[in-house]
Design a protein around this motif. Structure first.
Motif, PDB file in Angstrom:
ATOM      1  N   ALA A 152       0.827  -1.212   0.000  1.00 46.87           N
ATOM      2  CA  ALA A 152       0.000   0.000   0.000  1.00 46.87           C
ATOM      3  C   ALA A 152       0.860   1.260   0.000  1.00 46.87           C
ATOM      4  O   ALA A 152       0.571   2.220  -0.729  1.00 46.87           O
ATOM      5  N   ALA A 153       1.924   1.272   0.790  1.00 48.97           N
ATOM      6  CA  ALA A 153       2.790   2.447   0.873  1.00 48.97           C
ATOM      7  C   ALA A 153       3.494   2.712  -0.455  1.00 48.97           C
ATOM      8  O   ALA A 153       3.556   3.852  -0.923  1.00 48.97           O
ATOM      9  N   VAL A 154       4.019   1.681  -1.072  1.00 53.74           N
ATOM     10  CA  VAL A 154       4.738   1.846  -2.347  1.00 53.74           C
ATOM     11  C   VAL A 154       3.768   2.247  -3.460  1.00 53.74           C
ATOM     12  O   VAL A 154       4.072   3.129  -4.268  1.00 53.74           O
ATOM     13  N   ALA A 155       2.605   1.613  -3.495  1.00 56.43           N
ATOM     14  CA  ALA A 155       1.615   1.973  -4.521  1.00 56.43           C
ATOM     15  C   ALA A 155       1.227   3.442  -4.399  1.00 56.43           C
ATOM     16  O   ALA A 155       1.127   4.157  -5.401  1.00 56.43           O
ATOM     17  N   ARG A 163      -1.953  -3.876  -7.442  1.00 51.99           N
ATOM     18  CA  ARG A 163      -1.746  -5.207  -8.028  1.00 51.99           C
ATOM     19  C   ARG A 163      -0.339  -5.315  -8.610  1.00 51.99           C
ATOM     20  O   ARG A 163       0.313  -6.361  -8.484  1.00 51.99           O
ATOM     21  N   ARG A 164       0.126  -4.256  -9.254  1.00 52.68           N
ATOM     22  CA  ARG A 164       1.482  -4.278  -9.832  1.00 52.68           C
ATOM     23  C   ARG A 164       2.539  -4.392  -8.729  1.00 52.68           C
ATOM     24  O   ARG A 164       3.514  -5.126  -8.864  1.00 52.68           O
ATOM     25  N   VAL A 165       2.334  -3.697  -7.625  1.00 48.14           N
ATOM     26  CA  VAL A 165       3.283  -3.747  -6.513  1.00 48.14           C
ATOM     27  C   VAL A 165       3.209  -5.118  -5.840  1.00 48.14           C
ATOM     28  O   VAL A 165       4.236  -5.694  -5.470  1.00 48.14           O
ATOM     29  N   TYR A 166       2.003  -5.668  -5.712  1.00 48.70           N
ATOM     30  CA  TYR A 166       1.842  -6.992  -5.114  1.00 48.70           C
ATOM     31  C   TYR A 166       2.566  -8.055  -5.942  1.00 48.70           C
ATOM     32  O   TYR A 166       3.241  -8.939  -5.400  1.00 48.70           O
TER      33      TYR A 166
END
Length: 174
Positions: A152-155, A163-166
């Motif tokens: 969540a923080a990076v997104a 979804r891309r960060v996950y």
């Protein structure tokens, strides 16, 4: 202007709108900043906001402070940002200068008349690469954040879908 025609404006009640029109910069969305604070934290805060504003900005400046303001704008916005400097609108000695902030720093301001500075909006931020996402995610995880919080923080910080960060977090998983 792109076709080689000279653009002029009819006198009106607002120098800001006249300068915006004559500038040739995008007019679909714009904001009026007026005079920037002269110094201190307030000036730094406003300059930081100006540097990331995507709309065309209209500012006022006194001739004896023009070079200082243009130098500050070049420092925070970058020397390649387009700018138009307008003086003595609709008067006999009307002057319109178009170029970049880097070139505007070298201008010798005339001692008369208030200036209107029309600044092109900030370019859209570059899309985050997978490497940048993985590096930011690695930093978040190394600081002790759980995967969900880190994603969540990076997104949020990079402006990319969760979804891309996950998916990047799954690739990093041992």
């Amino acid at each position: 202007m792109d076709a080689g025609f000279e653009v002029s404006v009819v006198p009106g009640p607002s120098a800001a709108v006249a300068a915006l029109v004559i500038s040739g910069l995008p007019t679909g969305r714009w904001a009026f900043e007026g005079f920037l604070p002269r110094s201190g934290r307030d000036r730094s805060t406003r300059l930081a906001a100006v540097s990331t504003e995507p709309r065309t900005l209209v500012l006022y400046e006194a001739p004896h402070r023009l070079q200082h303001t243009v130098a500050d704008l070049a420092r925070v916005c970058g020397p390649e940002r387009r700018v138009v400097l307008v003086r003595e609108l609709t008067k006999l000695h009307e002057q319109v200068w178009r170029g970049t902030l880097g070139a505007a720093v070298l201008i010798d301001a005339a001692p008369r008349g208030e200036y209107v500075i029309v600044l092109d909006g900030a370019p859209a931020p570059a899309a985050a690469t997978d490497e940048a996402i993985e590096a930011a995610l690695g930093d978040e995880l190394a600081s002790g954040a759980d995967r969900r919080t880190a994603v969540a923080a990076v997104a949020g910080s990079l402006g990319v879908p969760k979804r891309r960060v996950y998916d990047a977090a799954l690739r990093l998983r041992p």
